[in-house]
Design an enzyme around this catalytic site. Structure first.
Site, mmCIF file in Angstrom:
data_model
loop_
_atom_site.group_PDB
_atom_site.id
_atom_site.type_symbol
_atom_site.label_atom_id
_atom_site.label_comp_id
_atom_site.label_asym_id
_atom_site.label_seq_id
_atom_site.Cartn_x
_atom_site.Cartn_y
_atom_site.Cartn_z
ATOM 1 N N CYS A 149 0.904 -1.093 0.120
ATOM 2 C CA CYS A 149 -0.009 -0.090 0.005
ATOM 3 C C CYS A 149 0.802 1.162 -0.015
ATOM 4 O O CYS A 149 1.505 1.675 1.023
ATOM 5 C CB CYS A 149 -0.784 -0.093 1.239
ATOM 6 S SG CYS A 149 -2.023 1.419 1.365
ATOM 7 N N CYS A 152 -0.364 3.935 2.318
ATOM 8 C CA CYS A 152 -0.274 4.101 3.631
ATOM 9 C C CYS A 152 0.945 4.284 4.075
ATOM 10 O O CYS A 152 1.443 4.776 5.216
ATOM 11 C CB CYS A 152 -0.603 2.383 4.023
ATOM 12 S SG CYS A 152 -1.936 1.632 3.369
ATOM 13 N N ASP A 153 2.123 3.496 3.283
ATOM 14 C CA ASP A 153 3.625 3.610 3.662
ATOM 15 C C ASP A 153 4.603 4.295 3.038
ATOM 16 O O ASP A 153 5.587 4.558 3.403
ATOM 17 C CB ASP A 153 3.913 2.136 3.516
ATOM 18 C CG ASP A 153 3.299 1.171 4.491
ATOM 19 O OD1 ASP A 153 2.796 1.585 5.431
ATOM 20 O OD2 ASP A 153 3.070 -0.129 4.212
#
Ligand code: NAP
Length: 322
Positions: A149, A152-153
């Site tokens: 992701c 997200c990261d």
């Protein structure tokens, strides 16, 4: 002693029971749109969110192709709007995870850790999860440089070098997002032609941080405590090489989250729940919507549309069977 999911919920468990007219499993665009339509039909639907309220859409940085938002909308913001819209008409969103279902008779039994729902109609909207490469180092280094992701990261890779694996829309879309942080991005693809759509291809080709490693697969991810490099194999020549990187983002398709239903409802050869054009599954009174039943479109708008259709059909079913 190791506890398994089902250790919490055997059939002999005495759980609090609740009878509902419409139960929705999953809270992505399909589930929340179904809840809106069910609520407007005065069925007081209950949505069981699963671990991630909003599903994959909620962790998408910006959604640019959901109509009505010409400037784009954050995935988390759109999820909140979907939820508020459904709740306004009487849907209830419960932060709970399903552990077991019995679809053999109506009302259908759906157990969570603490409760049993007896549902007159059921809408399955459990979505799909990202595929793994299943290569050495992948599991050990997940969260330590390996990710599924970008949204997200991505922030963790500020001023770092990153590779993306895959040649589809997800690889390019998430890869382009990662160029906000990374100093360079290499897209590793097993062929010499991308699967992604033309707009994303053009954006990637025009982005000076992006380059491509064609005809190559990653066979190992190497590093101790953090990713250091990846081992590549050329799919044409079999030649092996190493590429230094700080991060490996993997976007190679998805697997439907159908485990709970396997053996109880008809699935297709790829494990997706089979539906007809009106979202009917093989069991009357049970409908499926979104990526659990769609490997093809996988868009917020198509999933939401499937959710709405499923709820309309469930409403008709209740009218005919009450
Ligand atoms: P996808 O279209 O199935 O693409 C997966 C990519 O991973 C392909 O390029 C495939 O290679 C590669 N791949 C698969 N298994 C692999 C393996 N074991 N090793 C190396 N490479 C592997 O998946 P997706 O990109 O997640 O997209 C899925 C659907 O969602 C598509 O219909 C897409 O259009 C849609 N989507 C749309 C948007 C958007 O419109 N903005 C964004 C995301 C997703 P091959 O090409 O050789 O098969």
């Amino acid at each position: 002693m190791e506890l398994k999911l089902n250790d919490f919920s055997t059939s002999s468990d005495k759980k609090e029971q609740e009878q509902v007219k419409m139960l929705v499993i999953g809270s992505g665009p399909a589930g929340l749109a179904a809840a809106l339509y069910g609520a407007r039909a005065e069925l007081s639907p209950v949505v069981l969110t699963g671990l991630q309220l909003g599903g994959q859409a909620a962790i998408t940085h910006v959604i640019e192709n959901y109509p009505g938002f010409p400037e784009g909308v954050g995935g988390a913001e759109l999820t909140e709007l979907f939820q508020k819209n459904a709740e306004r008409f009487g849907a209830r969103v419960e932060f709970d995870t399903v552990t077991e279902v019995d679809l053999s008779k109506r009302p259908f039994s759906v157990k969570t850790y603490g409760k049993e729902f007896l549902a007159e109609t059921l809408i399955i909207a459990t979505g799909a999860s990202p595929n793994h490469l299943n290569i050495p180092g992948e599991q050990e280094l997940t969260g330590k440089g390996v990710s599924y992701c970008g949204t997200c990261d991505g922030w963790f890779f500020k001023d770092k070098r990153v590779v993306v694996v895959g040649g589809g829309d997800s690889a390019l879309e998430e890869g382009l997002f990662l160029t906000r942080f990374a100093t360079e991005l290499k897209i590793i693809h097993r062929r010499d032609e991308l699967r992604a759509g033309a707009i994303l291809q053009k954006r990637a080709q025009e982005n000076e941080k992006v380059s491509f490693v064609w005809n190559s697969v990653v066979t190992e991810i190497i590093g101790e405590g953090a990713v250091k490099n990846v081992k590549l194999e050329n799919t044409q020549t079999g030649e092996e090489s190493f590429l230094e990187t700080d991060g490996v983002f993997i976007f190679i398709g998805h697997t439907p989250n159908a485990e709970l239903f396997t053996g109880q409802i008809e699935l297709d050869e790829n494990g997706y729940i089979k539906v007809d054009s009106q979202m009917h599954t093989s069991i009357p009174g049970i409908y499926a919507a979104g990526e659990i039943a769609d490997s093809h479109f996988r868009q917020v708008i198509t999933s939401a549309g499937m959710g709405a259709a499923a709820a309309i059909e469930a409403t008709h079913f209740l009218e005919a069977n009450e």
